[in-house]
Write an enzyme that holds these catalytic residues in place. Sequence first.
Site, PDB file in Angstrom:
ATOM      1  N   CYS A   1      44.700 -11.150  11.955  1.00 59.93           N
ATOM      2  CA  CYS A   1      44.596  -9.553  12.092  1.00 59.93           C
ATOM      3  C   CYS A   1      45.553  -9.098  13.181  1.00 59.93           C
ATOM      4  O   CYS A   1      45.847  -7.879  13.081  1.00 59.93           O
ATOM      5  CB  CYS A   1      43.270  -9.183  12.273  1.00 59.93           C
TER       6      CYS A   1
ATOM      7  N   HIS B   1      43.381  -2.132  14.486  1.00 64.15           N
ATOM      8  CA  HIS B   1      43.049  -2.953  13.480  1.00 64.15           C
ATOM      9  C   HIS B   1      41.886  -2.337  12.535  1.00 64.15           C
ATOM     10  O   HIS B   1      40.799  -2.118  13.287  1.00 64.15           O
ATOM     11  CB  HIS B   1      42.904  -4.307  13.828  1.00 64.15           C
TER      12      HIS B   1
ATOM     13  N   ASN C   1      39.571  -4.182   5.082  1.00 66.23           N
ATOM     14  CA  ASN C   1      40.563  -4.792   5.948  1.00 66.23           C
ATOM     15  C   ASN C   1      41.398  -5.579   5.289  1.00 66.23           C
ATOM     16  O   ASN C   1      41.188  -6.513   4.681  1.00 66.23           O
ATOM     17  CB  ASN C   1      39.544  -5.829   6.764  1.00 66.23           C
TER      18      ASN C   1
END
Length: 344
Positions: free
Chosen positions: A129, A269, A299
Amino acid sequence: MGGNITSCMFEPPREGPRRAAITGVATYAPQRVVTNADLTHTLDTSDEWIVSRTGIRERRIGAPGETTSTMGAEAVRRLMAAKGLGPDDVDLLIVATVTPDMLFPATACLIQDQVGLPRAWGFDLSAACSGFLYALTTGAQFIAAGAHRRVVVVGADLMSAIIDPTDRTTAVLFGDGAGAVLLEQAADGFGILDFHHRVDGSGRDDLLMPAGGSLKPASAETVAAREHFLRQNGRVVFKFAVSQMAWSVELLLRRNGLTAADLAVVIPHQANQRILDATADRLGLPRERMASVIGRYGNTTAATLPLALEDVLQGGRLSRGDLAVFVAVGAGFTVGATLVRWDC
């Protein structure tokens, strides 16, 4: 096909240190939308349970035949069209992903071929990520050194390929998507001002895909054990993400004589809305200045930051001269933060 494009005019620098600036961004999201209600047909969950714990309401899932490279290629095409770039205008292509089409050749090679970039060289970068920020920092060095004039950084992941559809703890979290940004030389005083990265390999067992590498090559046993799907220790990841995202932003602010009040926006993020809220609270930052698109996309790993950036720009929340910080935490663990004075 979902996705947006934002671009700005390139202004040559006058004097001062050479820095890179983001001068364009384009995104791509698959057409298929999977809502929380859709997931209740296959999982013991509910819309209320998912929203209260994650902030996610829906996510995009790739159609049959869509891959990380096809999504990334579409984002690059849109970026080039917005910037009026031809096939020979891109020098370097860096692709951040944990879901490459295959282990090799690199996804960057596949995107280069699909888009048709005869002069560009490229490579993949794996930092989960945090991958987009690691790739952004890497690409910026080529601009700062004067080695290249235009670098394209892609964050793309088809997370649906590695998510166990029977695992409620992960199946509700992830989606598919891609984003691409153009790096060019910044005008004096603008662009990427500072960055911070670190890794903590002690977290290697808290967020991982156990099999498929040299440690556990694919076998009948690894498939039967469902070891080719993502696994995570959610509680540990949550605590690490909140502490490290806030700490990384504070580090950059201290290092540059700034406070959170100086920031127009923090672009984090997109892992969990509760992480974003907790990070904002630790920074003393109004929650509305913490960018969030997780409700629409979930996500998307390396794609979350360009998707969030595009949303910020489309909403008019970032103007030329504003300060912004990108920040991310990913599997590994990996950590990254980047301070930018916006140059568009």
